[in-house]
Design a protein around this motif. Structure first.
Motif, PDB file in Angstrom:
ATOM      1  N   TYR A 146      15.991  12.496   0.823  1.00 29.71           N
ATOM      2  CA  TYR A 146      15.363  12.198  -0.492  1.00 29.71           C
ATOM      3  C   TYR A 146      14.788  10.706  -0.731  1.00 29.71           C
ATOM      4  CZ  TYR A 146      18.031  16.343  -1.531  1.00 29.71           C
ATOM      5  OH  TYR A 146      18.646  17.484  -1.422  1.00 29.71           O
ATOM      6  N   GLU A 147      13.547  10.782  -0.947  1.00 25.62           N
ATOM      7  CA  GLU A 147      13.087   9.382  -1.299  1.00 25.62           C
ATOM      8  C   GLU A 147      11.810   9.668  -2.704  1.00 25.62           C
ATOM      9  OE1 GLU A 147      11.033   5.520   0.647  1.00 25.62           O
ATOM     10  OE2 GLU A 147      11.116   7.387   1.970  1.00 25.62           O
ATOM     11  N   ILE A 148      12.312   9.791  -3.727  1.00 27.07           N
ATOM     12  CA  ILE A 148      11.556   9.906  -5.017  1.00 27.07           C
ATOM     13  C   ILE A 148      10.745   8.635  -5.047  1.00 27.07           C
ATOM     14  CG2 ILE A 148      11.495  10.751  -7.261  1.00 27.07           C
ATOM     15  CD1 ILE A 148      12.741  12.699  -4.882  1.00 27.07           C
ATOM     16  N   VAL A 149       9.614   8.588  -4.459  1.00 28.46           N
ATOM     17  CA  VAL A 149       8.788   7.180  -4.576  1.00 28.46           C
ATOM     18  C   VAL A 149       8.251   6.833  -5.914  1.00 28.46           C
ATOM     19  CG1 VAL A 149       8.282   7.128  -2.160  1.00 28.46           C
ATOM     20  CG2 VAL A 149       6.772   8.418  -3.648  1.00 28.46           C
ATOM     21  N   ASN A 150       8.030   8.222  -6.859  1.00 27.43           N
ATOM     22  CA  ASN A 150       7.406   7.656  -7.991  1.00 27.43           C
ATOM     23  C   ASN A 150       8.366   7.137  -9.062  1.00 27.43           C
ATOM     24  OD1 ASN A 150       5.168   9.182  -7.304  1.00 27.43           O
ATOM     25  ND2 ASN A 150       5.670  11.065  -8.453  1.00 27.43           N
ATOM     26  N   SER A 151       9.505   6.878  -8.565  1.00 28.16           N
ATOM     27  CA  SER A 151      10.585   6.191  -9.366  1.00 28.16           C
ATOM     28  C   SER A 151      10.693   4.659  -9.141  1.00 28.16           C
ATOM     29  CB  SER A 151      12.140   6.799  -9.355  1.00 28.16           C
ATOM     30  OG  SER A 151      12.573   6.488  -7.938  1.00 28.16           O
ATOM     31  N   PHE A 152      10.040   4.067  -8.029  1.00 25.98           N
ATOM     32  CA  PHE A 152      10.005   2.849  -7.810  1.00 25.98           C
ATOM     33  C   PHE A 152       8.721   2.271  -7.086  1.00 25.98           C
ATOM     34  CE2 PHE A 152      11.546   4.893  -4.108  1.00 25.98           C
ATOM     35  CZ  PHE A 152      11.177   4.098  -3.060  1.00 25.98           C
ATOM     36  N   ARG A 153       7.835   3.233  -6.264  1.00 31.56           N
ATOM     37  CA  ARG A 153       6.741   2.441  -5.715  1.00 31.56           C
ATOM     38  C   ARG A 153       5.860   3.704  -5.355  1.00 31.56           C
ATOM     39  NH1 ARG A 153       8.832   1.260  -1.342  1.00 31.56           N
ATOM     40  NH2 ARG A 153       7.594   2.870   0.029  1.00 31.56           N
ATOM     41  N   ALA A 154       5.178   4.120  -6.353  1.00 34.88           N
ATOM     42  CA  ALA A 154       4.273   5.306  -6.114  1.00 34.88           C
ATOM     43  C   ALA A 154       3.470   5.220  -4.942  1.00 34.88           C
ATOM     44  CB  ALA A 154       3.313   5.901  -7.293  1.00 34.88           C
ATOM     45  N   LEU A 155       3.225   6.277  -3.869  1.00 33.25           N
ATOM     46  CA  LEU A 155       2.504   6.107  -3.014  1.00 33.25           C
ATOM     47  C   LEU A 155       0.976   6.665  -2.871  1.00 33.25           C
ATOM     48  CD1 LEU A 155       4.917   7.552  -0.117  1.00 33.25           C
ATOM     49  CD2 LEU A 155       4.331   5.276  -0.724  1.00 33.25           C
ATOM     50  N   TYR A 156       0.511   7.417  -4.292  1.00 36.19           N
ATOM     51  CA  TYR A 156      -0.706   7.744  -4.521  1.00 36.19           C
ATOM     52  C   TYR A 156      -1.864   6.831  -4.183  1.00 36.19           C
ATOM     53  CZ  TYR A 156       1.939  11.213  -7.050  1.00 36.19           C
ATOM     54  OH  TYR A 156       2.726  12.470  -7.372  1.00 36.19           O
ATOM     55  N   ALA A 157      -2.674   7.188  -3.031  1.00 37.78           N
ATOM     56  CA  ALA A 157      -3.883   6.431  -2.431  1.00 37.78           C
ATOM     57  C   ALA A 157      -4.884   7.471  -2.273  1.00 37.78           C
ATOM     58  CB  ALA A 157      -3.296   5.634  -1.641  1.00 37.78           C
ATOM     59  N   VAL A 158      -5.929   6.803  -1.975  1.00 39.77           N
ATOM     60  CA  VAL A 158      -7.157   7.730  -1.616  1.00 39.77           C
ATOM     61  C   VAL A 158      -7.225   7.068  -0.074  1.00 39.77           C
ATOM     62  CG1 VAL A 158      -9.688   8.538  -2.004  1.00 39.77           C
ATOM     63  CG2 VAL A 158      -8.153   8.137  -3.839  1.00 39.77           C
ATOM     64  N   HIS A 159      -6.789   8.199   0.824  1.00 45.58           N
ATOM     65  CA  HIS A 159      -6.841   7.959   2.218  1.00 45.58           C
ATOM     66  C   HIS A 159      -6.697   6.136   2.614  1.00 45.58           C
ATOM     67  CE1 HIS A 159      -7.202   9.693   5.835  1.00 45.58           C
ATOM     68  NE2 HIS A 159      -8.220   9.122   6.460  1.00 45.58           N
ATOM     69  N   GLY A 160      -5.774   5.616   2.289  1.00 45.85           N
ATOM     70  CA  GLY A 160      -5.454   4.247   2.402  1.00 45.85           C
ATOM     71  C   GLY A 160      -6.100   3.317   1.467  1.00 45.85           C
ATOM     72  N   ASN A 161      -6.631   3.637   0.388  1.00 45.28           N
ATOM     73  CA  ASN A 161      -7.181   2.848  -0.548  1.00 45.28           C
ATOM     74  C   ASN A 161      -6.506   3.044  -1.795  1.00 45.28           C
ATOM     75  OD1 ASN A 161      -9.893   1.969   0.475  1.00 45.28           O
ATOM     76  ND2 ASN A 161      -9.785   4.240   1.160  1.00 45.28           N
ATOM     77  N   GLU A 162      -5.804   1.947  -2.178  1.00 46.96           N
ATOM     78  CA  GLU A 162      -4.885   1.939  -3.503  1.00 46.96           C
ATOM     79  C   GLU A 162      -5.682   2.519  -4.787  1.00 46.96           C
ATOM     80  OE1 GLU A 162      -2.879  -1.447  -4.047  1.00 46.96           O
ATOM     81  OE2 GLU A 162      -1.589  -1.550  -2.235  1.00 46.96           O
ATOM     82  N   VAL A 163      -4.893   3.286  -5.562  1.00 48.13           N
ATOM     83  CA  VAL A 163      -5.563   3.713  -6.872  1.00 48.13           C
ATOM     84  C   VAL A 163      -4.835   2.310  -7.975  1.00 48.13           C
ATOM     85  CG1 VAL A 163      -5.462   5.161  -8.806  1.00 48.13           C
ATOM     86  CG2 VAL A 163      -5.501   5.970  -6.403  1.00 48.13           C
ATOM     87  N   PRO A 164      -5.780   1.633  -8.367  1.00 46.14           N
ATOM     88  CA  PRO A 164      -5.503   0.490  -9.321  1.00 46.14           C
ATOM     89  C   PRO A 164      -4.372   1.023 -10.439  1.00 46.14           C
ATOM     90  CG  PRO A 164      -7.604   0.123  -8.501  1.00 46.14           C
ATOM     91  CD  PRO A 164      -7.332   1.493  -8.179  1.00 46.14           C
ATOM     92  N   GLY A 165      -3.424   0.597 -10.776  1.00 44.57           N
ATOM     93  CA  GLY A 165      -2.370   0.881 -11.941  1.00 44.57           C
ATOM     94  C   GLY A 165      -1.803   1.989 -11.499  1.00 44.57           C
ATOM     95  N   VAL A 166      -1.768   2.739 -10.275  1.00 45.02           N
ATOM     96  CA  VAL A 166      -0.862   3.774  -9.986  1.00 45.02           C
ATOM     97  C   VAL A 166      -0.264   3.300  -8.788  1.00 45.02           C
ATOM     98  CG1 VAL A 166      -0.779   6.143  -9.058  1.00 45.02           C
ATOM     99  CG2 VAL A 166      -2.556   5.631 -10.966  1.00 45.02           C
TER     100      VAL A 166
END
Length: 607
Positions: free
Chosen positions: A401-421
């Motif tokens: 398990y690695e619930i990344v939303n609890s410490f460092r969300a991975l959401y991105a657009v093909h390598g481009n960070e989503v600001p604030g997320v």
């Protein structure tokens, strides 16, 4: 004149009678006196009296039973062959010490009781009629060479005399540090003493010593001769420690075990364990005064535990034992997905207590579709179909398990960070990462059967499922969509492969839209029936997929699945999961959703 003669004869007769009476009285007194002397001089010993001789160094300690009426004893010692007098004297007690006799080869001993008769003319000393006499050979006072061995595995002490002589026996003496003493006599001069719980003697405790020695025992007419003791050999609990502890285990209940081992009493033991390939942790310290056992309590479901025991002081370690626990909801944390009535455990009638949605509970027992829990101090049953269970509690090391939303969300657009997320803690996940580094991973309990089937198939092929997300609160879904939608027309920090210049172009290529990747209103994750996961090898290396986890772009769609993503797809669909065509990592249990009529849940869970 005749009258005078008559009076004279009468007077003479009176004197004669007086003289006769006096003589008779004197004789009676003398008879009584001599009778008293005779009686006083009897001074008898008890029946079958024995002299006890004990050799210590160059001295011979003597003792004998007390004679009735004796005020002292006359002790005489002569050479057995020469008749030479070695000693003559008196003692007031019924014991004495003779020196320089042990080299004589043999000795004639005589003990005579004496008493005193006190008169106005002085003290009269009378000896008893009988003396206690013995002819003692002094040639067998040493036991000779002794062999001894402690067997830590059987916890036994074996002692033997190298050269056994006829006509004598041997005495083994055990002495504890508490002043306790026990003697064991054998003619063959061999002993095997068993210690510990299954033996006849307790093992020495920590800090205590047990000493043993051997001496000869010679019995003759009227005497017992105890030879010189060998130098005491000292034993401690460390002498009974085996080179390796034998560690055993038995199952005592559902995922409960009892560990036992063969450490000596007094040895403080440290029980250690590790889960899977994790670090060793200390489970307990067992004091030397306690039994060599440890009850594990309820262990996590479907987890590989390795256990070992070591001693403090002189360190001895056991080999590792492995315990694979079974699947069990007992002790697992659960959260209802709707308000549930608490039912009486026996009658199944309502207790009047309602368990609230997402209220944290702990399963005490599973009973035919129900969980036995405690709510408001009352034990009762709730419908297990409408509960999310914490996957690490229930599935153990079947998945990672690695619930990344609890410490460092991975959401991105093909390598481009989503600001604030990207790289933030997503709302609703604030309490998911626990202080011990573990995660809360809620997932609807009826869906677990399919996840177990998929995980076991993956494991059989040498892989493991790695879960990145399970239950996602609706507040997180709204946050993700709204934050990402705001930046869709922003220019990309880096140009895409097809020359995309904005986030929107990267997301919506090939006819996809943002809601293809992020639900706008509600998601299967909000019901606790969806999973975001990937495959990893046994050593934790993730298989390379066509995109990163939570890549919100057309590069994540299943039409682009590479070999690894296709393998994951086959495992999950074979277990009964449905796919989301826009995300290679997303699988959900539509069958359970439709059967239960589930609703979206707004808030996150807490532990």
């Amino acid at each position: 004149m005749s009258q005078g003669r008559s009076r004279k004869r009468t007077k003479n007769r009176t004197y004669r009678w007086i003289l006769l009476v006096g003589i008779l009285a004197l004789l009676a007194g003398l008879a009584a006196f001599f009778h008293y002397l005779q009686k006083n001089a009897n001074l008898p010993f008890p029946a079958n009296p024995q002299l006890t001789l004990e050799a210590e160094g160059d001295m011979l300690q003597l003792s004998w039973p007390e004679a009735a009426g004796a005020e002292g004893y006359r002790l005489e010692a002569r050479g057995l062959s020469s008749g030479e007098r070695w000693y003559e004297g008196e003692c007031t007690e019924n014991h004495g010490t003779l020196t320089d006799l042990l080299t004589a080869g043999g000795v004639e001993l005589s003990v005579t009781p004496v008493a005193r008769w006190h008169t106005p003319l002085g003290d009269w000393i009378r000896e008893g009629r009988e003396s206690l006499a013995a002819s003692v050979s002094l040639t067998g006072v040493d036991a000779g060479s002794i062999r001894a061995q402690v067997d830590p595995d059987s916890q036994t002490l074996s002692v033997g005399v190298e050269e056994v002589r006829e006509g004598i026996s041997y005495q083994l003496t055990l002495r504890t540090g508490k002043g306790e003493e026990e003697t064991l006599e054998r003619e063959d001069g061999t002993w095997t003493l068993a210690f510990g719980e299954k033996g006849d003697y307790p093992l020495p405790a920590a800090g205590e010593e047990m000493a043993w020695s051997v001496r000869t025992v010679t019995r003759g007419d009227g005497y017992t001769l105890l030879g010189r003791e060998t130098e005491p050999a000292v034993l401690t609990w460390e002498d009974f420690l085996p080179d390796s502890l034998a560690l055993r285990w038995e199952e005592t209940g559902e995922n409960q075990y009892l560990l036992t081992w063969n450490a000596a009493a007094g040895a403080e033991c440290v029980v250690e364990f590790r889960r899977g390939e994790g670090d060793w942790e200390e489970a307990a310290r067992i004091p030397g005064s306690a039994a060599s056992e440890y009850a594990t309590g309820i262990l996590s479901s479907h987890t590989t535990y390795r256990w070992r025991v070591r001693t403090s002081g002189r360190e001895v370690r056991s080999p590792e034992v492995e315990i694979q626990t079974g699947y069990s909801a007992r002790g697992c944390r659960v959260w209802p997905v709707r308000d549930l009535p608490l039912l009486d455990p026996e009658s199944r009638e309502r207790t009047g207590i309602t368990v609230q949605t997402l209220e944290l509970l702990v399963v005490q027992e599973e009973r035919e579709g129900y969980f036995l829990v405690e709510a408001e101090g009352v034990e009762g049953l709730i419908d297990s179909r409408y509960c999310m269970i914490n996957l690490p509690d229930y599935l153990g090391d079947l998945c990672s398990y690695e619930i990344v939303n609890s410490f460092r969300a991975l959401y991105a657009v093909h390598g481009n960070e989503v600001p604030g997320v990207t790289g933030t803690v997503i709302p609703g996940y604030e309490e998911v990462l626990q202080e011990d580094g573990q995660y809360l991973v809620p997932y609807l309990y009826p869906c677990c059967a399919k996840l177990k089937a998929a995980g076991e198939a993956v494991q059989a092929d040498g892989y493991r499922l790695k879960i990145y997300d399970a239950y996602r609160p609706r507040e997180a879904t709204h946050f993700l969509y709204e934050e990402t939608e705001e930046i869709l027309d922003w220019p990309l920090p880096s140009v895409g492969e097809a020359g995309e210049t904005t986030y929107r172009q990267m997301v919506t290529g090939d006819g996809y839209q943002l809601r293809s990747f992020l639900a706008r209103g509600g998601s299967a994750h909000n019901m606790g029936i969806a999973l975001d996961l990937t495959l990893e090898t046994a050593d934790g290396t993730e298989l390379a997929m066509q995109s990163e986890m939570h890549d919100l772009s057309r590069y994540s769609v299943t039409l682009r699945n590479n070999e690894a993503a296709e393998l994951l797809n086959r495992y999950m669909t074979a277990a009964g999961f449905d796919i989301l065509v826009s995300e290679w990592w997303h699988f959900q249990d539509n069958e359970t959703r439709d059967a239960l009529g589930l609703e979206y849940l707004q808030e996150g869970v807490s532990g």
